[in-house]
Write an enzyme that holds these catalytic residues in place. Structure first.
Site, short mmCIF file in Angstrom:
data_model
loop_
_atom_site.label_atom_id
_atom_site.label_comp_id
_atom_site.label_asym_id
_atom_site.label_seq_id
_atom_site.Cartn_x
_atom_site.Cartn_y
_atom_site.Cartn_z
N HIS A 7 0.84 -1.20 0.00
CA HIS A 7 0.00 0.00 0.00
C HIS A 7 0.88 1.25 0.00
O HIS A 7 2.10 1.19 -0.03
CB HIS A 7 -0.95 -0.01 1.20
CG HIS A 7 -0.30 -0.59 2.42
ND1 HIS A 7 0.70 0.07 3.09
CD2 HIS A 7 -0.48 -1.77 3.05
CE1 HIS A 7 1.08 -0.69 4.11
NE2 HIS A 7 0.40 -1.81 4.10
N ARG A 53 1.53 13.74 21.75
CA ARG A 53 2.43 13.45 20.63
C ARG A 53 2.81 14.78 19.97
O ARG A 53 2.15 15.25 19.08
CB ARG A 53 1.73 12.53 19.63
CG ARG A 53 2.65 12.01 18.53
CD ARG A 53 1.89 11.19 17.54
NE ARG A 53 0.86 11.98 16.88
CZ ARG A 53 -0.12 11.49 16.12
NH1 ARG A 53 -0.21 10.20 15.96
NH2 ARG A 53 -0.99 12.27 15.54
#
Ligand SMILES: [Fe+2]
Length: 546
Positions: free
Chosen positions: A12, A469
């Site tokens: 992918h 994050r």
């Protein structure tokens, strides 16, 4: 001149990258052009499709034509796939190797003028590895590549010294940490091969009470690991958007075991190489929670992760690997802003064509900071688009982190699950005051503990486990984003903004002006800052009515 085109087309995230005389000129994922998320259907990985649009654009960006390409690095070598990968043994396996072998033909057809004999097959994990050790700022490093699968293995560990790479350890299939995590992702009701980060987000809500069972299922060997098949139903029923504590506990248990195994693999590599730094690529490298544990508890002084750690990054890795082999001196990557960009004139024309009222504020950063402080949501479209899955201040959706309900508001704009956290951006100078973890962190590949008393001031970006994050912004690389953060701090006392990717549910991140204008027209975003121009929702409505 030495021109190397890198191509990822096998599984992918098809992508192209261009390296000229050792310099990274352009990298782009095909999904940003085709607007098909991840570029193709997850199964059966239509390997005959090549990333034609992104490859053509990479060449155009350098003023080159397909005939100018000296070598194409293709990030898969079908000759390394097991001999059983015939059409008889497994239909998709066989087709994949068949189509990978025909890659020169598919590429030359898509890019007329390209010499099909210029295609060079680079082993999948070598391409991942090169995207780490050659793109990183470290001259020497231990290298860790972990993903679902390459041709026949799922892990490669080695030692890099300048352009030289020495493979040290490999784990063959069927043992695969990436595929195990994919299986769990599917069991928890998400898309396998693309939604693993949702499992990571869910894990923070759980207790790893199935860890002993996971330790029995995943065992380490000398430098590698073995994975036994796990019957997920023994721990939690299959989920369909109805996550319970049991599901969170299962996610937490697998996540905890993954972290333990990564620490062991890292320890082994450190002993084998003595290198002070670890560089990481492969889809598992997108697991920022595991990366942080390796940084915090492992033996390495520094850990660097390729921002396009998934398969898209193998386009860059294959190009860098071939370029280094040709003797080109490789310049490390300094930014992920390697995709398409537009001139101010082109952006103004796009706004005018769409009849969107706009102005060009003297101080765009100050103006946008004021909107954000007034609790508006701003689409931020600046410079070249990012390579890899994260928006890093070029194609971002921004909002005020002081309001907890902005998490819900943005997850609604984007059609995201409500348990998923939003991430903060902060200037590099201010980061250590607020966040504890590896710095700098320009690519959002780690999580940081939020220091008190800041956690209560920026609730929209603090995950349930007290981490965030973060993206650190270096003002030398990103002066406009740094100015925006400075202005917002002057207004609010908070040097942080919510930064999430500029896209809606199931769609790739916007890339071209047209994409962002569509998003602006169809979502409750209050303003759009595109290049030097600012369009406000209410003004846009007035103009449409006139
Ligand atoms: Fe991969």
């Amino acid at each position: 001149m030495s021109v190397v085109l890198g191509i990822n087309a096998v599984f992918h995230d098809p992508a192209a990258a261009l390296v000229v005389d050792g310099q990274i000129v352009a990298c782009a994922e095909e999904e940003r052009f085709s607007r098909r998320k991840h570029g193709k259907e997850p199964v059966p990985f239509s390997t005959w499709e090549v990333p034609a649009e992104s490859a053509r654009w990479c060449l155009e960006q350098a003023g080159l034509e397909p005939g100018d390409v000296d070598v194409v690095g293709y990030s898969y070598d079908a000759d390394l796939a097991p001999a059983t990968a015939s059409i008889m043994a497994s239909e998709w396996e066989g087709l994949r190797t068949l189509y990978a072998r025909r890659a020169p033909w598919f590429l030359a057809t898509a890019l007329p003028g390209l010499d099909p004999t210029a295609v060079r097959f680079v082993p999948h994990h070598i391409a991942h590895a090169a995207s780490a050790y050659l793109a990183s700022p470290h001259q020497t490093s231990a290298v860790m590549v972990l993903d679902g699968r390459g041709e026949r293995s799922s892990y490669l560990g080695g030692a890099a010294d300048g352009p030289q790479f020495r493979p040290l350890v490999r784990q063959d299939l069927p043992h695969s940490l990436g595929l195990l995590y994919e299986d769990l992702t599917e069991h928890l009701g998400f898309h396998r091969s693309s939604d693993e980060y949702k499992v990571m987000g869910l894990a923070a809500y759980g207790e790893p009470r199935f860890l002993p069972a996971m330790r029995r299922a995943i065992t380490t060997t000398a430098g590698g690991f073995h994975v036994r098949e796990v019957t997920w139903e023994d721990f939690a029923p299959r989920a369909h958007g109805d996550w319970s504590d049991q599901h969170a506990d299962l996610a937490a248990s697998v996540q905890a075991r993954l972290e333990e195994v990564l620490l062991e693999l890292g320890g082994w590599l450190h002993e084998a190489t003595g290198a002070p730094a670890l560089t990481i690529a492969g889809g598992v490298g997108l697991n920022c929670v595991a990366n942080t544990r390796v940084w915090r508890e492992g033996p390495f002084r520094d850990v660097w992760i390729q921002p396009a750690a998934g398969d898209a990054g193998t386009a860059l890795g294959a190009a860098l690997y071939v370029a280094a082999e040709r003797g080109d001196e490789i310049e490390p990557m300094r930014s992920a802003a390697l995709g398409r960009g537009w001139t101010d004139g082109e952006l103004r024309d796009a706004l005018t064509t769409a009849r969107i009222a706009h102005d060009a504020p003297g101080d765009l950063a100050a103006e946008v900071a004021q909107l954000l402080a007034d609790n508006q949501v701003v689409a931020w479209f600046q410079g070249r688009s990012e390579y890899g899955p994260r928006a890093l201040g070029h194609r971002s959706l921004l909002a005020d982190p002081r309001r907890r309900d902005n998490l819900e508001r943005l997850n609604d704009v984007k059609g995201r699950e409500q348990f998923r956290p939003l991430a903060p951006m902060v200037t590099l100078e201010r980061a250590p005051d607020l966040f504890d973890g590896p710095l700098p962190s320009p690519y959002m590949t780690f999580t940081h503990r939020v220091r008190e008393p800041w956690a209560s001031q920026i609730p929209a970006v603090v995950h349930v486990d007290g981490t965030a994050r973060i993206q650190t912004v270096d003002r030398n690389e990103e002066p406009l984003v740094a100015a925006l953060l400075d202005s917002f701090e002057r207004l609010t006392g908070v040097p942080v903004l919510i930064n999430t990717s500029l896209n809606t549910a199931g769609r790739p991140i916007v890339d071209a002006p047209r994409d962002v204008l569509e998003l602006f027209g169809s979502t409750p975003v209050d303003a759009l800052a595109i290049g030097p121009y600012l369009a406000r929702r209410n003004a846009a409505r007035r103009m449409a009515a006139a």
